[in-house]
Design an enzyme around this catalytic site. Structure first.
Site, PDB file in Angstrom:
ATOM      1  CG  ASP A 123      -2.023   0.981   1.160  1.00  0.00           C
ATOM      2  OD1 ASP A 123      -2.302   1.495   0.061  1.00  0.00           O
ATOM      3  OD2 ASP A 123      -2.628   1.259   2.215  1.00  0.00           O
ATOM      4  N   GLY A 138      -0.012   5.251  -4.510  1.00  0.00           N
ATOM      5  CA  GLY A 138      -0.653   6.491  -4.984  1.00  0.00           C
ATOM      6  C   GLY A 138      -0.073   7.700  -4.279  1.00  0.00           C
ATOM      7  NE  ARG A 139      -1.508   6.804   1.030  1.00  0.00           N
ATOM      8  CZ  ARG A 139      -1.562   5.952   2.053  1.00  0.00           C
ATOM      9  NH1 ARG A 139      -1.349   6.394   3.265  1.00  0.00           N
ATOM     10  NH2 ARG A 139      -1.825   4.686   1.850  1.00  0.00           N
ATOM     11  CD  GLU A 188       2.182 -12.266  16.499  1.00  0.00           C
ATOM     12  OE1 GLU A 188       2.131 -11.080  16.857  1.00  0.00           O
ATOM     13  OE2 GLU A 188       1.673 -13.203  17.142  1.00  0.00           O
ATOM     14  NE  ARG A 193      -8.249   0.812   5.183  1.00  0.00           N
ATOM     15  CZ  ARG A 193      -7.954   2.116   5.293  1.00  0.00           C
ATOM     16  NH1 ARG A 193      -8.086   2.728   6.453  1.00  0.00           N
ATOM     17  NH2 ARG A 193      -7.537   2.802   4.243  1.00  0.00           N
ATOM     18  CB  ILE A 194      -7.334  -6.896   7.724  1.00  0.00           C
ATOM     19  CG1 ILE A 194      -6.718  -8.196   7.219  1.00  0.00           C
ATOM     20  CG2 ILE A 194      -8.839  -6.958   7.707  1.00  0.00           C
ATOM     21  CD1 ILE A 194      -6.848  -9.363   8.177  1.00  0.00           C
ATOM     22  CB  SER A 195      -7.711  -3.704   3.022  1.00  0.00           C
ATOM     23  OG  SER A 195      -7.595  -2.436   3.607  1.00  0.00           O
ATOM     24  NE  ARG A 218      -7.407   1.510  -6.131  1.00  0.00           N
ATOM     25  CZ  ARG A 218      -6.330   1.787  -5.411  1.00  0.00           C
ATOM     26  NH1 ARG A 218      -5.244   2.212  -6.006  1.00  0.00           N
ATOM     27  NH2 ARG A 218      -6.324   1.631  -4.111  1.00  0.00           N
ATOM     28  CD  GLU A 263     -13.208  -5.351  -2.041  1.00  0.00           C
ATOM     29  OE1 GLU A 263     -11.999  -5.618  -1.882  1.00  0.00           O
ATOM     30  OE2 GLU A 263     -14.109  -6.211  -1.941  1.00  0.00           O
ATOM     31  CG  ASN A 264      -7.650  -2.501  -5.745  1.00  0.00           C
ATOM     32  OD1 ASN A 264      -6.702  -3.245  -5.480  1.00  0.00           O
ATOM     33  ND2 ASN A 264      -8.011  -1.534  -4.917  1.00  0.00           N
TER      34      ASN A 264
END
Ligand code: FPP
Length: 248
Positions: A28, A31-32, A215, A202-204, A79, A75-76
């Protein structure tokens, strides 16, 4: 025991004789990373794909058995088309390179997710690389593409129900072990360590069933900047945890 002390943190001590068997990563922050550089998001994904290559190579070098990466979720698809096409293009590029380097790398390549909506050519390439690499003994890389943990569980339940309807199975036979065999991860041990860069916690929808006792390691580093030193920090953090699996 072989230890490594990284210069960058001065602290991350990894015991390479006690590595987790299976590391999973939510790649992840692409984009940023791009936005901060005034680049299009697609440039962030291209940089992320490079990071994936170098981290996978390093994981193989240190002797990790399984590496699972989240490349594209169910879910992508929401985009913009340009971004989706760019990610699909990066998968294709990776597959082409993999086919070329397979004999040398000896990496076993698997795909988790529903590949059905992908272009036929790409599906064929995924099948071909998986088939060829099956005979290799190296690290197994699982690329999650059009993958969602809920979707995986629903598809497994549907498959089991179909087997029952066809008379091959009985509902009362179902156990956690048998259900696991209907998942994409059949035969792969559960992830010991799940890493999520980029500051999101989050686990998304990633490996929902499989990460029951994983872990977690979260870092603010964006995926394209993720380095082997950051991996060492994650591994050292993992090695400092006490895993009880519900026991005491
Ligand atoms: C999440 O970052 C990243 C993705 C949805 C795509 C990940 C894809 C790759 C790293 C490359 C393709 C993979 C292979 C196997 C070659 P984001 O876009 O949500 O980042 P943001 O949260 O900063 O916007």
């Amino acid at each position: 025991m072989s230890f490594l002390k990284t210069k960058e943190s001065g602290e991350a001590q990894v015991d390479f004789d006690r590595l987790p068997r299976h590391v999973a990563i939510i790649m992840d922050g692409n984009g940023r990373w791009a936005k901060r550089r005034g680049l299009p998001r697609t440039a962030g994904h291209a940089a992320g794909a490079e990071t994936f290559r170098s981290i996978a190579t390093y994981c193989q070098k240190i002797g990790l058995e399984y590496l699972t990466v989240y490349a594209f979720s169910t879910e992508n698809w929401k985009r913009p088309l340009e971004e989706v096409s760019a990610i699909v293009g990066l998968l294709k590029k990776y597959l082409l390179e993999s086919i070329e380097k397979m004999e040398k790398d000896k990496i076993k390549l698997h795909f988790f997710g529903d590949l059905e909506p992908l272009p036929q050519e790409l599906k064929d390439m995924c099948r071909k690389t998986s088939e060829i690499s099956e005979r290799y003994e190296g690290m197994q890389v699982n690329v999650c593409f059009n993958y969602g943990g809920r979707d995986e569980i629903v598809r497994a339940a549907r498959h089991f129900a179909a087997d029952c309807a066809a008379g091959g199975r009985k509902p009362k036979e179902l156990t956690e072990v048998l259900f696991s065999e209907y998942l994409c991860s059949n035969g792969v041990p559960d992830p010991d360590l799940v890493i999520r860069p980029s500051g999101e916690v989050r686990i998304s929808n990633f490996l929902l069933w499989q990460s029951a006792y994983a872990e977690f390691y979260f870092t603010d580093v964006l995926w394209p900047d993720f380095s082997k030193e950051e991996l060492h920090r994650a591994l050292a953090a993992y090695q400092g945890r006490s895993r009880r699996f519900g026991g005491v």
